[in-house]
Design a protein around this motif. Structure first.
Motif, PDB file in Angstrom:
ATOM      1  N   TRP A 189      42.321  35.755  -9.794  1.00  0.00           N
ATOM      2  CA  TRP A 189      43.685  35.457  -9.373  1.00  0.00           C
ATOM      3  C   TRP A 189      43.998  33.959  -9.343  1.00  0.00           C
ATOM      4  CZ3 TRP A 189      47.238  38.988  -9.514  1.00  0.00           C
ATOM      5  CH2 TRP A 189      46.877  40.312  -9.369  1.00  0.00           C
ATOM      6  N   ILE A 201      47.440  30.868   0.078  1.00  0.00           N
ATOM      7  CA  ILE A 201      48.058  32.172   0.359  1.00  0.00           C
ATOM      8  C   ILE A 201      47.141  33.305  -0.087  1.00  0.00           C
ATOM      9  CG2 ILE A 201      49.964  33.692  -0.293  1.00  0.00           C
ATOM     10  CD1 ILE A 201      51.726  31.174  -0.316  1.00  0.00           C
ATOM     11  N   PHE A 202      46.511  33.145  -1.252  1.00  0.00           N
ATOM     12  CA  PHE A 202      45.553  34.157  -1.710  1.00  0.00           C
ATOM     13  C   PHE A 202      44.396  34.304  -0.724  1.00  0.00           C
ATOM     14  CE2 PHE A 202      46.571  33.791  -6.535  1.00  0.00           C
ATOM     15  CZ  PHE A 202      47.606  34.710  -6.380  1.00  0.00           C
ATOM     16  N   ARG A 218      44.425  33.529   2.553  1.00  0.00           N
ATOM     17  CA  ARG A 218      44.920  34.110   3.810  1.00  0.00           C
ATOM     18  C   ARG A 218      45.150  35.611   3.679  1.00  0.00           C
ATOM     19  NH1 ARG A 218      45.861  32.099   8.699  1.00  0.00           N
ATOM     20  NH2 ARG A 218      47.874  33.109   8.760  1.00  0.00           N
ATOM     21  N   ALA A 219      45.545  36.057   2.488  1.00  0.00           N
ATOM     22  CA  ALA A 219      45.761  37.488   2.254  1.00  0.00           C
ATOM     23  C   ALA A 219      44.458  38.194   1.882  1.00  0.00           C
ATOM     24  CB  ALA A 219      46.790  37.685   1.152  1.00  0.00           C
ATOM     25  N   GLU A 220      43.354  37.447   1.895  1.00  0.00           N
ATOM     26  CA  GLU A 220      42.019  37.954   1.574  1.00  0.00           C
ATOM     27  C   GLU A 220      41.933  38.535   0.164  1.00  0.00           C
ATOM     28  OE1 GLU A 220      40.715  40.496   4.726  1.00  0.00           O
ATOM     29  OE2 GLU A 220      40.803  38.871   6.189  1.00  0.00           O
ATOM     30  N   VAL A 221      42.737  37.966  -0.748  1.00  0.00           N
ATOM     31  CA  VAL A 221      42.626  38.326  -2.163  1.00  0.00           C
ATOM     32  C   VAL A 221      41.436  37.584  -2.768  1.00  0.00           C
ATOM     33  CG1 VAL A 221      43.795  38.217  -4.394  1.00  0.00           C
ATOM     34  CG2 VAL A 221      45.086  38.788  -2.334  1.00  0.00           C
ATOM     35  N   TRP A 269      37.435  32.181   0.890  1.00  0.00           N
ATOM     36  CA  TRP A 269      37.783  30.818   1.251  1.00  0.00           C
ATOM     37  C   TRP A 269      36.980  29.795   0.449  1.00  0.00           C
ATOM     38  CZ3 TRP A 269      41.951  29.131   3.513  1.00  0.00           C
ATOM     39  CH2 TRP A 269      42.692  30.000   4.309  1.00  0.00           C
ATOM     40  N   CYS A 310      38.796  29.403  -2.671  1.00  0.00           N
ATOM     41  CA  CYS A 310      40.000  28.598  -2.405  1.00  0.00           C
ATOM     42  C   CYS A 310      39.655  27.110  -2.378  1.00  0.00           C
ATOM     43  CB  CYS A 310      40.622  29.038  -1.081  1.00  0.00           C
ATOM     44  SG  CYS A 310      42.065  28.093  -0.603  1.00  0.00           S
TER      45      CYS A 310
END
Length: 186
Positions: A89, A142-143, A145-148, A151, A154
């Motif tokens: 993603w 945002i990805f 935080r949405a656990e897509v 971290w 990220c």
């Protein structure tokens, strides 16, 4: 640059620099990729000398910018492809990398820089560029935080963002600082 009279050119190497001397008036077309031009004029002898050193600084800057881009993309790919993360993603930030220089490039074509005052078109381009850059930093957060994505991924993507946008900024500072820049150099 205009040189008067018929041109007689002599080219010599001096201290690693290319020196072109001419005796006066003909339009001089100097075709060089990246060069700094130093005009030397001796009025008594009627000789105009143009010292053009093909700067290694321009080539070094280009190489270091491409190295920076490769390092930034490496961080992005590590954030996606490591077996611990294995989510792709974050590759959506590639769209932001492509979109970020476009408003500024368009505004440079449209804007006439004859006045020193601020221009609305240039300000809009900087605003849009800032929005694109902030979005590139916000999307991985945002990805995460949405656990897509994880971290750690990220953090790798944000590190890649810093390196890529510093590379894009460096490109514009190095190659677009002069007014006579054209893409025909490439």
């Amino acid at each position: 640059m205009q040189i008067t009279h018929r041109a007689v050119y002599s080219v010599a190497r001096h201290d690693g620099a290319l020196v072109l001397c001419a005796c006066a008036s003909q339009k001089l077309a100097w075709e060089s990729k990246v060069c700094s031009v130093l005009l030397l004029y001796q009025e008594s002898a009627g000789v105009v000398g143009i010292k053009c050193s093909v700067e290694m600084a321009g080539i070094k800057a280009l190489i270091s910018l491409s190295f920076g881009g490769a390092i930034g993309l490496m961080f992005l790919m590590l954030g996606c492809a490591l077996p611990v993360y294995n989510r792709y993603w974050p590759l959506f930030v590639l769209f932001f990398y492509i979109l970020s220089p476009i408003p500024y490039c368009i505004s440079r074509r449209v804007v006439d820089d004859t006045d020193a005052a601020s221009n609305a078109c240039k300000e809009l381009a900087l605003f849009l560029t800032t929005g694109i850059v902030v979005s590139a930093f916000g999307l991985p957060i945002i990805f995460a935080r949405a656990e897509v994505i994880a971290w750690g991924a990220c953090a790798l993507v944000l590190t890649g963002n810093v390196v890529i946008f510093a590379t894009i900024l460096g490109f514009f500072l190095v190659f677009c600082s002069n007014d006579d820049f054209s893409w025909q150099q490439w």
